[in-house]
Design an enzyme around this catalytic site. Structure first.
Site, PDB file in Angstrom:
ATOM      1  N   MET A  79       1.325  -2.591   5.162  1.00  0.00           N
ATOM      2  CA  MET A  79       1.612  -1.488   4.321  1.00  0.00           C
ATOM      3  C   MET A  79       0.967  -1.796   2.979  1.00  0.00           C
ATOM      4  O   MET A  79       1.004  -2.938   2.591  1.00  0.00           O
ATOM      5  CB  MET A  79       3.128  -1.402   4.274  1.00  0.00           C
ATOM      6  CG  MET A  79       3.707  -0.228   3.632  1.00  0.00           C
ATOM      7  SD  MET A  79       4.578  -0.451   2.119  1.00  0.00           S
ATOM      8  CE  MET A  79       5.393  -1.956   2.139  1.00  0.00           C
ATOM      9  N   PRO A  80       0.285  -0.968   2.345  1.00  0.00           N
ATOM     10  CA  PRO A  80       0.470   0.465   2.261  1.00  0.00           C
ATOM     11  C   PRO A  80      -0.302   1.256   3.329  1.00  0.00           C
ATOM     12  O   PRO A  80      -1.146   0.721   4.024  1.00  0.00           O
ATOM     13  CB  PRO A  80      -0.071   0.802   0.875  1.00  0.00           C
ATOM     14  CG  PRO A  80      -1.113  -0.223   0.616  1.00  0.00           C
ATOM     15  CD  PRO A  80      -0.629  -1.465   1.301  1.00  0.00           C
ATOM     16  N   LEU A  81       0.028   2.540   3.390  1.00  0.00           N
ATOM     17  CA  LEU A  81      -0.687   3.497   4.228  1.00  0.00           C
ATOM     18  C   LEU A  81      -1.611   4.284   3.310  1.00  0.00           C
ATOM     19  O   LEU A  81      -1.153   4.849   2.309  1.00  0.00           O
ATOM     20  CB  LEU A  81       0.311   4.426   4.918  1.00  0.00           C
ATOM     21  CG  LEU A  81      -0.245   5.699   5.547  1.00  0.00           C
ATOM     22  CD1 LEU A  81      -1.187   5.375   6.697  1.00  0.00           C
ATOM     23  CD2 LEU A  81       0.900   6.589   6.030  1.00  0.00           C
TER      24      LEU A  81
END
Length: 129
Positions: free
Chosen positions: A1-3
């Protein structure tokens, strides 16, 4: 993550998109210090007339190489976010031929409990991650 979600104007080759995604991942690794395989990216290609991004009165024009990046992430420091923006803009200019004025970045912050990486489990809450 992040997306990371990318909105692009249609017309880039598969190789151009692959380079753009690789460069963005390097920026994520550097700015956010996440593991190498912490890579989540989605690309949306749009007709030019479906994307309207002006300059908020800053006095510049964008080209058809516009890239909009939405970063969905748990909270990051202002330092991390500004470092990511700087690294990404410089790398896109150098490695992708994208002018710095053609990069629009927005952060969408959420909490650890908002993520499931599979199996219907909130891994950050269960301690799996």
């Amino acid at each position: 993550m992040p997306l990371l979600q990318f909105d692009l104007i249609q017309g880039r080759s598969a190789d151009e998109v692959k380079t753009l995604l690789n460069v963005a991942h390097e920026a994520v690794l550097t700015a956010f210090k996440v593991p190498e395989r912490d890579r989540y990216q989605i690309v949306h290609e749009n007709p030019a007339h479906f994307m309207v991004f002006q300059d908020t009165g800053l006095g510049f024009e964008r080209s058809n190489k516009l890239v909009v990046v939405r970063v969905f992430t748990s909270p990051r420091s202002e330092e991390q976010k500004t470092l990511f923006m700087k690294i990404l803009a410089e790398a896109f200019a150098e490695k992708c031929g994208i002018e710095v004025r053609d990069l629009f970045i927005s952060f969408v912050t959420n909490s650890k409990g908002d993520w499931s990486f599979g199996f219907g489990e909130a891994q950050y809450l269960t301690g799996t991650l």
